[in-house]
Scaffold this active site. Structure first.
Site, PDB file in Angstrom:
ATOM      1  N   TYR A 162       0.813  -1.216   0.000  1.00 15.64           N
ATOM      2  CA  TYR A 162       0.000   0.000   0.000  1.00 15.64           C
ATOM      3  C   TYR A 162       0.848   1.269   0.000  1.00 15.64           C
ATOM      4  O   TYR A 162       0.347   2.362  -0.245  1.00 15.64           O
ATOM      5  CB  TYR A 162      -0.948   0.025   1.214  1.00 15.64           C
ATOM      6  CG  TYR A 162      -1.935  -1.132   1.255  1.00 15.64           C
ATOM      7  CD1 TYR A 162      -2.049  -2.009   0.190  1.00 15.64           C
ATOM      8  CD2 TYR A 162      -2.739  -1.340   2.356  1.00 15.64           C
ATOM      9  CE1 TYR A 162      -2.935  -3.068   0.223  1.00 15.64           C
ATOM     10  CE2 TYR A 162      -3.641  -2.401   2.401  1.00 15.64           C
ATOM     11  CZ  TYR A 162      -3.727  -3.271   1.335  1.00 15.64           C
ATOM     12  OH  TYR A 162      -4.603  -4.320   1.371  1.00 15.64           O
ATOM     13  N   LYS A 172       4.130 -15.574   2.026  1.00 10.78           N
ATOM     14  CA  LYS A 172       4.026 -16.308   0.760  1.00 10.78           C
ATOM     15  C   LYS A 172       5.460 -16.548   0.287  1.00 10.78           C
ATOM     16  O   LYS A 172       5.879 -16.134  -0.803  1.00 10.78           O
ATOM     17  CB  LYS A 172       3.205 -15.458  -0.249  1.00 10.78           C
ATOM     18  CG  LYS A 172       2.848 -16.158  -1.539  1.00 10.78           C
ATOM     19  CD  LYS A 172       1.801 -17.232  -1.386  1.00 10.78           C
ATOM     20  CE  LYS A 172       1.530 -17.913  -2.722  1.00 10.78           C
ATOM     21  NZ  LYS A 172       0.702 -19.131  -2.577  1.00 10.78           N
ATOM     22  N   ASP A 199      -2.311 -18.532   1.632  1.00  9.19           N
ATOM     23  CA  ASP A 199      -3.469 -19.227   1.057  1.00  9.19           C
ATOM     24  C   ASP A 199      -3.946 -20.343   1.989  1.00  9.19           C
ATOM     25  O   ASP A 199      -5.155 -20.538   2.195  1.00  9.19           O
ATOM     26  CB  ASP A 199      -3.167 -19.749  -0.360  1.00  9.19           C
ATOM     27  CG  ASP A 199      -1.748 -20.262  -0.528  1.00  9.19           C
ATOM     28  OD1 ASP A 199      -0.955 -20.133   0.428  1.00  9.19           O
ATOM     29  OD2 ASP A 199      -1.422 -20.801  -1.591  1.00  9.19           O
ATOM     30  N   ASP A 205      -4.835  -7.350   5.941  1.00  9.21           N
ATOM     31  CA  ASP A 205      -6.083  -6.674   5.596  1.00  9.21           C
ATOM     32  C   ASP A 205      -7.147  -7.719   5.241  1.00  9.21           C
ATOM     33  O   ASP A 205      -8.270  -7.717   5.756  1.00  9.21           O
ATOM     34  CB  ASP A 205      -5.796  -5.750   4.391  1.00  9.21           C
ATOM     35  CG  ASP A 205      -6.918  -4.773   4.121  1.00  9.21           C
ATOM     36  OD1 ASP A 205      -7.916  -4.789   4.857  1.00  9.21           O
ATOM     37  OD2 ASP A 205      -6.792  -3.995   3.155  1.00  9.21           O
ATOM     38  N   ASP A 237     -10.318  -9.368   7.882  1.00  9.05           N
ATOM     39  CA  ASP A 237     -11.744  -9.284   7.537  1.00  9.05           C
ATOM     40  C   ASP A 237     -12.368 -10.679   7.503  1.00  9.05           C
ATOM     41  O   ASP A 237     -13.498 -10.884   7.947  1.00  9.05           O
ATOM     42  CB  ASP A 237     -11.937  -8.599   6.179  1.00  9.05           C
ATOM     43  CG  ASP A 237     -12.150  -7.097   6.351  1.00  9.05           C
ATOM     44  OD1 ASP A 237     -11.741  -6.561   7.395  1.00  9.05           O
ATOM     45  OD2 ASP A 237     -12.734  -6.465   5.451  1.00  9.05           O
TER      46      ASP A 237
END
Ligand code: NAD
Length: 376
Positions: free
Chosen positions: A141, A191, A223, A247, A251
């Site tokens: 970001y 990852k 994942d 993020d 959620d």
């Protein structure tokens, strides 16, 4: 203790839920002999309307001078024109950057009284108590270059996932410190099979882990983590991960409880360091740790002004404020216990009531919690 708590009620249901959290904090002050001074500032859409800026200078100065900041929510349809020169969310990003809060903590706890609110089967979610620590000020970001260009006549875009080891180390340490006070397990999510930034993340995490032999550390690919959160969420204690993975996973995890109105969050900066002269570095004011506390939900314009919003996420955020910025662990636990108590007594706002179950309003819920705190 004496503390200044900056309140940023914001927009929509923000002022309604912050008013209830303030009542609970006032009850804590009274019951435990503290003096909390509440200062209020404008941020978000209300600040754009009043001052033309999402984070007016006066508000920012108040936040930096306070021991901790409690935010309701910002935004709403009247400020969401994508062409508008200033948007409410910009205030939040500016505030996080100015306060240097790089670790976003989201506890996801399934309370026994609300097991039925989860979309997952009760036996799968009973006892779930996960703390997600998301890196908040680095990664995809913020990395540069970022933007669009035309390559060989077609549109192209680039984002950059960059981390420095110091950025990884400080947030991973937050995860290990938290695990020490919990069940002693850290799951680092990356990852590393594909991304260079994740391989650095893993390397630095293992270096930090060496300082915490009492904490179990495991690496899980992002994942796989997304799957495990659904099929065995009770196995997690602390999850620590980079900005974008955090993020998305936070959620996902928040939905395990099924109730947006229940989930608090904290964004923390560096713990103060004594510089040897009795002065604290890390907060402008004192020895408190800079922290921005807020419910994870938004301003809920669809129910704003109706007195039916659930204030518990903001009240639980205030409990995190007591614990992490003011160092008042007993008081924080008392607020959390009071929330559990009123739920166990059957009090429900509309969002967590079962069909046919009676619901109480925002003010009544806040008052019930404050009352239990006062009598504990
Ligand atoms: P939202 O979280 O505001 O609402 C989603 C749904 O959940 C709505 O139906 C709402 O009524 C319900 N809800 C949310 N909080 C509740 C509570 N405490 N009690 C009962 N019900 C509750 O998300 P949204 O509708 O996508 O966004 C509305 C506005 O909030 C947008 O402008 C968005 O940008 C903003 N927003 C702000 C923040 C923040 O301030 N940190 C976070 C998310 C969204």
């Amino acid at each position: 203790m004496d503390a200044i708590i900056m309140l940023l009620p914001g927009d929509g249901i923000g002022p309604e839920v912050v008013a209830e959290a303030r009542k609970v904090l006032a009850a804590v002050a009274e019951r435990y002999g503290h003096t909390f001074a509440f200062h209020e500032g404008l941020m978000g859409g209300c600040a754009i309307d009043a001052a033309g800026a999402a984070l007016p200078e006066e508000t920012l100065a108040g936040c930096l001078a306070a021991d901790a900041v409690l935010l309701g929510a910002v935004g709403g349809p009247q400020w969401s024109d994508p062409k508008a020169p200033v948007r409410p969310e910009q205030g939040l990003l500016q505030l996080r950057a100015a306060m240097g809060v790089y670790a976003n903590l989201r506890p996801v706890r399934v309370l026994d009284a609300l097991v039925d609110a989860s979309p997952l089967r009760p036996e799968r979610v009973r006892g779930v108590d996960v703390m997600i620590v998301r890196e908040l000020t680095g990664g995809l970001y913020f990395g540069r270059p970022q933007g669009r260009e035309t390559v060989n006549g077609e549109r192209a875009a680039v984002d950059t996932l960059r981390y420095r080891e110091s950025e990884i180390r400080r947030v991973v340490r937050v995860g290990f410190e938290l695990a020490r006070g919990r069940r002693g397990k850290v799951t680092s999510v990356d990852k590393a099979n594909v991304l260079a930034s994740s391989r650095l993340w893993r390397e630095v995490t293992h270096e930090v882990a060496a300082d915490y032999p009492d904490v179990v550390c495991e690496d899980v690919l992002v994942d796989a983590c997304a799957m495990y959160l659904i099929n065995r969420p009770a196995d997690f204690d602390v999850i620590v991960t980079e900005n974008m993975f955090g993020d998305i996973l936070s959620d996902e995890a928040s939905m395990i409880t099924g109730s947006l109105g229940m989930l608090p969050s904290a964004s923390l900066g560096d713990a103060p360091v004594d510089n040897g002269q009795g002065l604290a570095v890390g907060s402008q004011r004192s020895k408190t740790r800079p922290g921005l506390y807020e419910p994870i939900h938004g301003s809920a314009p669809d129910i704003a002004g109706r007195g039916i919003a659930n204030p518990l996420a903001t009240i639980l955020s205030a409990a995190m404020l007591l614990r992490s910025s003011l160092g008042l662990a007993e008081e924080a636990a008392a607020v959390e216990a009071a929330v559990e108590r009123v739920l166990a007594d059957g009090c429900r706002t509309a969002d967590i009531a079962r069909p046919g179950e009676g619901a109480i309003g925002t003010v009544e819920m806040g008052e019930r919690v404050a009352e239990v705190v006062s009598k504990q």
